[in-house]
Write a protein that holds these residues in place. Structure first.
Motif, PDB file in Angstrom:
ATOM      1  N   ARG A  19      -2.472  -1.908 -11.067  1.00  0.00           N
ATOM      2  CA  ARG A  19      -1.894  -3.192 -10.635  1.00  0.00           C
ATOM      3  C   ARG A  19      -0.426  -3.015 -10.266  1.00  0.00           C
ATOM      4  O   ARG A  19       0.039  -3.561  -9.270  1.00  0.00           O
ATOM      5  CB  ARG A  19      -2.053  -4.241 -11.744  1.00  0.00           C
ATOM      6  CG  ARG A  19      -3.461  -4.747 -11.883  1.00  0.00           C
ATOM      7  CD  ARG A  19      -3.523  -5.976 -12.773  1.00  0.00           C
ATOM      8  NE  ARG A  19      -2.978  -5.762 -14.105  1.00  0.00           N
ATOM      9  CZ  ARG A  19      -3.689  -5.379 -15.165  1.00  0.00           C
ATOM     10  NH1 ARG A  19      -4.987  -5.174 -15.042  1.00  0.00           N
ATOM     11  NH2 ARG A  19      -3.116  -5.223 -16.334  1.00  0.00           N
ATOM     12  N   TRP A  20       0.310  -2.239 -11.067  1.00  0.00           N
ATOM     13  CA  TRP A  20       1.714  -1.998 -10.770  1.00  0.00           C
ATOM     14  C   TRP A  20       1.845  -1.251  -9.444  1.00  0.00           C
ATOM     15  O   TRP A  20       2.707  -1.573  -8.622  1.00  0.00           O
ATOM     16  CB  TRP A  20       2.342  -1.189 -11.907  1.00  0.00           C
ATOM     17  CG  TRP A  20       3.761  -0.816 -11.638  1.00  0.00           C
ATOM     18  CD1 TRP A  20       4.866  -1.600 -11.806  1.00  0.00           C
ATOM     19  CD2 TRP A  20       4.233   0.439 -11.126  1.00  0.00           C
ATOM     20  NE1 TRP A  20       5.996  -0.914 -11.439  1.00  0.00           N
ATOM     21  CE2 TRP A  20       5.638   0.353 -11.019  1.00  0.00           C
ATOM     22  CE3 TRP A  20       3.617   1.621 -10.759  1.00  0.00           C
ATOM     23  CZ2 TRP A  20       6.414   1.392 -10.559  1.00  0.00           C
ATOM     24  CZ3 TRP A  20       4.404   2.661 -10.306  1.00  0.00           C
ATOM     25  CH2 TRP A  20       5.783   2.540 -10.210  1.00  0.00           C
ATOM     26  N   ARG A  21       0.984  -0.245  -9.244  1.00  0.00           N
ATOM     27  CA  ARG A  21       1.020   0.516  -8.002  1.00  0.00           C
ATOM     28  C   ARG A  21       0.707  -0.358  -6.794  1.00  0.00           C
ATOM     29  O   ARG A  21       1.335  -0.242  -5.741  1.00  0.00           O
ATOM     30  CB  ARG A  21       0.015   1.669  -8.077  1.00  0.00           C
ATOM     31  CG  ARG A  21       0.670   2.989  -8.048  1.00  0.00           C
ATOM     32  CD  ARG A  21      -0.276   4.126  -8.140  1.00  0.00           C
ATOM     33  NE  ARG A  21      -1.350   4.011  -7.152  1.00  0.00           N
ATOM     34  CZ  ARG A  21      -2.487   4.678  -7.211  1.00  0.00           C
ATOM     35  NH1 ARG A  21      -2.721   5.484  -8.203  1.00  0.00           N
ATOM     36  NH2 ARG A  21      -3.392   4.548  -6.285  1.00  0.00           N
ATOM     37  N   ALA A  22      -0.281  -1.253  -6.914  1.00  0.00           N
ATOM     38  CA  ALA A  22      -0.647  -2.141  -5.802  1.00  0.00           C
ATOM     39  C   ALA A  22       0.498  -3.099  -5.478  1.00  0.00           C
ATOM     40  O   ALA A  22       0.813  -3.322  -4.307  1.00  0.00           O
ATOM     41  CB  ALA A  22      -1.911  -2.914  -6.151  1.00  0.00           C
ATOM     42  N   ARG A  23       1.134  -3.676  -6.514  1.00  0.00           N
ATOM     43  CA  ARG A  23       2.274  -4.572  -6.268  1.00  0.00           C
ATOM     44  C   ARG A  23       3.427  -3.826  -5.609  1.00  0.00           C
ATOM     45  O   ARG A  23       4.072  -4.349  -4.697  1.00  0.00           O
ATOM     46  CB  ARG A  23       2.731  -5.211  -7.577  1.00  0.00           C
ATOM     47  CG  ARG A  23       1.860  -6.343  -8.042  1.00  0.00           C
ATOM     48  CD  ARG A  23       2.543  -7.158  -9.125  1.00  0.00           C
ATOM     49  NE  ARG A  23       3.022  -6.356 -10.234  1.00  0.00           N
ATOM     50  CZ  ARG A  23       2.352  -6.130 -11.364  1.00  0.00           C
ATOM     51  NH1 ARG A  23       1.157  -6.646 -11.521  1.00  0.00           N
ATOM     52  NH2 ARG A  23       2.880  -5.407 -12.327  1.00  0.00           N
ATOM     53  N   ARG A  24       3.681  -2.615  -6.069  1.00  0.00           N
ATOM     54  CA  ARG A  24       4.758  -1.808  -5.484  1.00  0.00           C
ATOM     55  C   ARG A  24       4.453  -1.480  -4.031  1.00  0.00           C
ATOM     56  O   ARG A  24       5.330  -1.542  -3.162  1.00  0.00           O
ATOM     57  CB  ARG A  24       4.928  -0.530  -6.300  1.00  0.00           C
ATOM     58  CG  ARG A  24       6.072   0.312  -5.822  1.00  0.00           C
ATOM     59  CD  ARG A  24       6.358   1.431  -6.810  1.00  0.00           C
ATOM     60  NE  ARG A  24       7.374   2.295  -6.272  1.00  0.00           N
ATOM     61  CZ  ARG A  24       7.197   3.565  -5.993  1.00  0.00           C
ATOM     62  NH1 ARG A  24       6.046   4.138  -6.238  1.00  0.00           N
ATOM     63  NH2 ARG A  24       8.177   4.278  -5.509  1.00  0.00           N
ATOM     64  N   ARG A  25       3.213  -1.131  -3.726  1.00  0.00           N
ATOM     65  CA  ARG A  25       2.809  -0.821  -2.353  1.00  0.00           C
ATOM     66  C   ARG A  25       2.969  -2.049  -1.458  1.00  0.00           C
ATOM     67  O   ARG A  25       3.445  -1.955  -0.323  1.00  0.00           O
ATOM     68  CB  ARG A  25       1.362  -0.336  -2.332  1.00  0.00           C
ATOM     69  CG  ARG A  25       0.920   0.141  -0.969  1.00  0.00           C
ATOM     70  CD  ARG A  25      -0.498   0.656  -0.964  1.00  0.00           C
ATOM     71  NE  ARG A  25      -0.678   1.734  -1.924  1.00  0.00           N
ATOM     72  CZ  ARG A  25      -1.661   1.775  -2.835  1.00  0.00           C
ATOM     73  NH1 ARG A  25      -2.543   0.813  -2.889  1.00  0.00           N
ATOM     74  NH2 ARG A  25      -1.756   2.782  -3.672  1.00  0.00           N
ATOM     75  N   GLU A  26       2.585  -3.237  -1.959  1.00  0.00           N
ATOM     76  CA  GLU A  26       2.746  -4.471  -1.172  1.00  0.00           C
ATOM     77  C   GLU A  26       4.214  -4.754  -0.896  1.00  0.00           C
ATOM     78  O   GLU A  26       4.575  -5.122   0.225  1.00  0.00           O
ATOM     79  CB  GLU A  26       2.120  -5.645  -1.918  1.00  0.00           C
ATOM     80  CG  GLU A  26       0.621  -5.656  -1.917  1.00  0.00           C
ATOM     81  CD  GLU A  26       0.052  -6.773  -2.764  1.00  0.00           C
ATOM     82  OE1 GLU A  26       0.836  -7.595  -3.305  1.00  0.00           O
ATOM     83  OE2 GLU A  26      -1.176  -6.827  -2.899  1.00  0.00           O
TER      84      GLU A  26
END
Length: 163
Positions: free
Chosen positions: A36-43
């Motif tokens: 989830r942290w990685r997805a938010r960072r990517r967004e």
């Protein structure tokens, strides 16, 4: 020393039982944090890259945001739909004969002025007449298109008329 180990085992045994029984749930929560942290960072990185590519600040710098908060303001989407419909009627593609061409052009110009005011595009339609007004109308359509409001272009009119 053995006594200390037995006391530690007795004290830690309930925690060990809870960890075994509910450990999979806790482990799943802990393991789910990383994706989830990685997805938010990517967004966030994607949005920042798009902002840099489009240079959103310079596009929106001249737009008066208080214009959008007025209760009597027409939505930009409705203005765009009106402009498409009025332009089709003006060019004789609306399905009905154009009875009042002067009123139609005035309504089209009024919608152009409203769209310009909403998007902060300068226009001089009221000050001009004749060919100068027609040239200003084309310039305003191009400026609105550059501001993000898609309008029918003069080149597409020619292609659509011959279909």
């Amino acid at each position: 020393m053995l006594l200390a180990l037995v006391i530690l085992l007795v004290v830690c045994l309930p925690a060990a039982v809870v960890l075994v029984c509910c450990g999979d749930d806790r482990l799943e929560r802990i393991a789910g944090v990383w994706p989830r942290w990685r997805a938010r960072r990517r967004e966030r990185r994607t949005i920042a890259g798009l902002d840099r590519a489009v240079d959103a600040d310079t596009l929106t710098r001249d737009i008066d945001l208080t214009e959008f908060d007025r209760p009597d303001r027409r939505p930009v989407e409705q203005l765009a739909a009106d402009l498409w419909r009025l332009r089709a009627y003006r060019l004789g593609r609306g399905g009905r004969p154009v009875v009042w061409p002067l009123l139609l052009i005035q309504a089209y110009d009024e919608r152009l002025r409203l769209a310009c005011r909403c998007l902060g595009v300068p226009e001089h339609l009221t000050e001009l007449d004749g060919v100068d007004r027609e040239i200003e109308r084309i310039r305003v359509e191009g400026a609105l298109h550059a501001a993000g409001l898609l309008l029918p272009a003069a080149t597409t009119d020619h292609r659509q008329r011959h279909r």
